[in-house]
Design an enzyme around this catalytic site. Structure first.
Site, short mmCIF file in Angstrom:
data_model
loop_
_atom_site.label_atom_id
_atom_site.label_comp_id
_atom_site.label_asym_id
_atom_site.label_seq_id
_atom_site.Cartn_x
_atom_site.Cartn_y
_atom_site.Cartn_z
N GLU A 1 4.63 -4.99 7.23
CA GLU A 1 3.69 -4.11 7.94
C GLU A 1 4.07 -3.90 9.40
O GLU A 1 3.95 -2.81 9.95
CB GLU A 1 2.25 -4.68 7.86
CG GLU A 1 1.61 -4.57 6.49
CD GLU A 1 1.89 -5.78 5.60
OE1 GLU A 1 2.85 -6.52 5.85
OE2 GLU A 1 1.12 -5.98 4.64
N GLU B 1 0.16 -9.48 -0.74
CA GLU B 1 -1.23 -9.93 -0.56
C GLU B 1 -1.98 -9.99 -1.88
O GLU B 1 -2.85 -10.84 -2.07
CB GLU B 1 -1.95 -8.99 0.42
CG GLU B 1 -1.40 -9.11 1.83
CD GLU B 1 -1.99 -8.07 2.76
OE1 GLU B 1 -1.92 -6.86 2.43
OE2 GLU B 1 -2.54 -8.45 3.81
N GLY C 1 0.90 -5.16 0.92
CA GLY C 1 -0.29 -5.30 0.08
C GLY C 1 0.04 -5.85 -1.30
O GLY C 1 -0.83 -6.45 -1.96
N ALA D 1 0.85 -1.19 0.00
CA ALA D 1 0.00 0.00 0.00
C ALA D 1 0.89 1.24 0.00
O ALA D 1 2.07 1.17 0.36
CB ALA D 1 -0.90 -0.01 1.23
N1 DAK Z 1 4.52 3.48 -0.50
C1 DAK Z 1 4.88 4.69 -0.97
N2 DAK Z 1 6.03 4.95 -1.59
C2 DAK Z 1 6.89 3.92 -1.74
C3 DAK Z 1 6.60 2.62 -1.27
C4 DAK Z 1 5.35 2.42 -0.63
N3 DAK Z 1 4.95 1.22 -0.18
N4 DAK Z 1 7.65 1.85 -1.58
C5 DAK Z 1 8.55 2.61 -2.20
N5 DAK Z 1 8.09 3.87 -2.31
C6 DAK Z 1 8.74 5.03 -2.89
C7 DAK Z 1 9.87 5.54 -1.99
O1 DAK Z 1 9.35 6.37 -0.99
C8 DAK Z 1 10.72 6.28 -2.98
O2 DAK Z 1 10.11 7.51 -3.24
P1 DAK Z 1 11.01 8.87 -3.37
O3 DAK Z 1 11.85 8.90 -2.18
O4 DAK Z 1 11.77 8.65 -4.65
O5 DAK Z 1 9.97 9.94 -3.47
C9 DAK Z 1 10.61 5.40 -4.24
O6 DAK Z 1 9.42 4.64 -4.09
C10 DAK Z 1 11.76 4.45 -4.39
O7 DAK Z 1 11.87 3.72 -3.19
P2 DAK Z 1 13.27 3.26 -2.60
O8 DAK Z 1 14.29 4.34 -2.80
O9 DAK Z 1 13.03 2.81 -1.21
O10 DAK Z 1 13.61 2.05 -3.58
P3 DAK Z 1 14.52 0.80 -3.34
O11 DAK Z 1 14.61 0.14 -4.67
O12 DAK Z 1 15.79 1.19 -2.63
O13 DAK Z 1 13.72 -0.14 -2.33
C11 DAK Z 1 11.73 -1.30 -1.53
C12 DAK Z 1 12.55 -0.78 -2.75
C13 DAK Z 1 10.43 -1.86 -2.13
C14 DAK Z 1 12.50 -2.44 -0.85
C15 DAK Z 1 11.50 -0.15 -0.53
O14 DAK Z 1 11.02 0.97 -1.25
C16 DAK Z 1 10.53 -0.49 0.55
O15 DAK Z 1 10.87 -1.14 1.53
N6 DAK Z 1 9.27 0.00 0.41
C17 DAK Z 1 8.25 -0.13 1.45
C18 DAK Z 1 7.73 -1.55 1.54
C19 DAK Z 1 6.68 -1.67 2.61
O16 DAK Z 1 6.92 -1.42 3.80
N7 DAK Z 1 5.46 -2.10 2.23
C20 DAK Z 1 4.34 -2.31 3.12
C21 DAK Z 1 3.43 -1.10 3.05
S1 DAK Z 1 2.03 -1.26 4.16
C22 DAK Z 1 -5.53 -2.83 3.69
C23 DAK Z 1 -5.00 -3.67 2.77
C24 DAK Z 1 -3.63 -3.72 2.59
C25 DAK Z 1 -2.79 -2.91 3.34
C26 DAK Z 1 -3.35 -2.06 4.28
C27 DAK Z 1 -4.72 -2.03 4.47
N8 DAK Z 1 -6.95 -2.77 3.89
C28 DAK Z 1 -7.83 -3.49 2.97
C29 DAK Z 1 -7.49 -2.13 5.01
C30 DAK Z 1 -1.36 -2.97 3.07
C31 DAK Z 1 -0.44 -2.27 3.77
C32 DAK Z 1 0.94 -2.21 3.27
O17 DAK Z 1 1.28 -2.77 2.24
#
Ligand code: DAK
Length: 259
Positions: free
Chosen positions: A132, A112, A109, A65
């Site tokens: 998460e 998922e 997400g 997400a």
């Molecule tokens: N959201 C927003 N921006 C993101 C992002 C994300 N999940 N992942 C990456 N980006 C953005 C980064 O902020 C960065 O933006 P700028 O700084 O350039 O503005 C750009 O993408 C490049 O990211 P990185 O520099 O970090 O890129 P790398 O290649 O070094 O790393 C990475 C890639 C995928 C390993 C890393 O970006 C990362 O760890 N991202 C976050 C992963 C994460 O924590 N995902 C879980 C998110 S929470 C629901 C259903 C589902 C959900 C919730 C509710 N309901 C039905 C209620 C789900 C929740 C989640 O998924």
């Protein structure tokens, strides 16, 4: 559908939906989720589509997400967002089979989303994870339930509680993915090829078969067997099963019509 966020192509009965938000690693913003949901529902209603592939890019399937949008969501907005169907429910309830083509990161997400599909083809660079917990939340798109059912409670618990990622080799060993494709560029083609095989099968029987297998996750054995029996009877009433059996006996390829 927003062509910028989801690029759709249809070829030989297979619709490929390519996530296209590279600047945010395909993070599932509201706009991307709406576009993907619309595309999945349109494909499901299209009789020319026998199987769907959802693919990301070489280095990321989807990073979950959109954390920047989630950060600003308060409790009321979170409760409101629970109304209506969400992306993960829409994908899981699609009657047309869906193959996830995963290369690089499938996180939160995004993972998922792959879990809500019916099969997963991965590249050897694929990494799956539920980060998460590192953000102070828990999976919300079905991750705790589907992951535990696929890889077992202990392994799912470790991933969900620690945020630890698993690689393609581990995912294959855990039964999470159907195949791992070695060469870097071949993963998408392998997913499409798998989808093409499904798309060549009798469409009504394919939908019945998908429904029957999914019922195994929800029902006790006796109810599941009764459900399978009803679906078998429906399949036996189709023109396609007459064609399929005649084709076998006449030693030719069947011409299925979806009836
Ligand atoms: N959201 C927003 N921006 C993101 C992002 C994300 N999940 N992942 C990456 N980006 C953005 C980064 O902020 C960065 O933006 P700028 O700084 O350039 O503005 C750009 O993408 C490049 O990211 P990185 O520099 O970090 O890129 P790398 O290649 O070094 O790393 C990475 C890639 C995928 C390993 C890393 O970006 C990362 O760890 N991202 C976050 C992963 C994460 O924590 N995902 C879980 C998110 S929470 C629901 C259903 C589902 C959900 C919730 C509710 N309901 C039905 C209620 C789900 C929740 C989640 O998924």
């Amino acid at each position: 559908m927003d062509e910028q966020l989801v690029i759709q192509t249809v070829d030989e009965g297979v619709a490929t939906l390519q996530l296209n938000r590279p600047e945010a690693r395909n993070a599932l913003s509201d706009e991307l989720r709406v576009a993907l949901m619309g595309a999945v529902e349109a494909c499901d209603a299209n009789p020319d589509v026998g199987c769907i592939v959802i693919a990301g890019g070489d280095d990321y399937f989807a990073a979950g997400a959109d954390i920047k949008a989630l950060r600003d969501r308060d409790l009321v907005a979170t409760l409101d967002s629970g109304r209506g169907r969400n992306l993960w429910q829409a994908v899981a309830s699609c009657q047309t089979p869906i193959v996830a083509a995963v290369s690089g990161y499938a996180l939160g997400g995004g993972f998922e989303l792959a879990l809500a599909c019916d099969m997963i083809v991965a590249s050897e660079t694929a990494e799956f994870g539920t980060p998460e917990i590192t953000l102070g939340i828990i999976p919300g798109g079905g991750g705790t339930q589907r992951l535990a059912r696929v890889i077992g409670k202990q392994r799912a618990m470790e991933m969900v509680l620690t945020g630890k990622r698993i690689n393609a080799t581990e995912a294959l060993a855990f039964g999470l993915v159907n195949q791992v494709v070695g060469k870097r560029d071949d993963w998408r083609a392998a997913a499409v090829e798998l989808a093409r095989v499904v798309a060549r099968r009798a469409p009504v029987a394919v939908r019945m078969a998908k429904q029957a297998v999914l019922a195994a996750e929800e029902t006790p054995l006796s109810a599941g067997l009764a459900h399978e029996r009803r679906l078998f009877e429906i399949a036996m009433a189709t023109e396609d099963r007459v064609e399929g059996m005649n084709a076998f006996i006449e030693k030719r390829r069947p011409q299925f019509k979806g009836r």
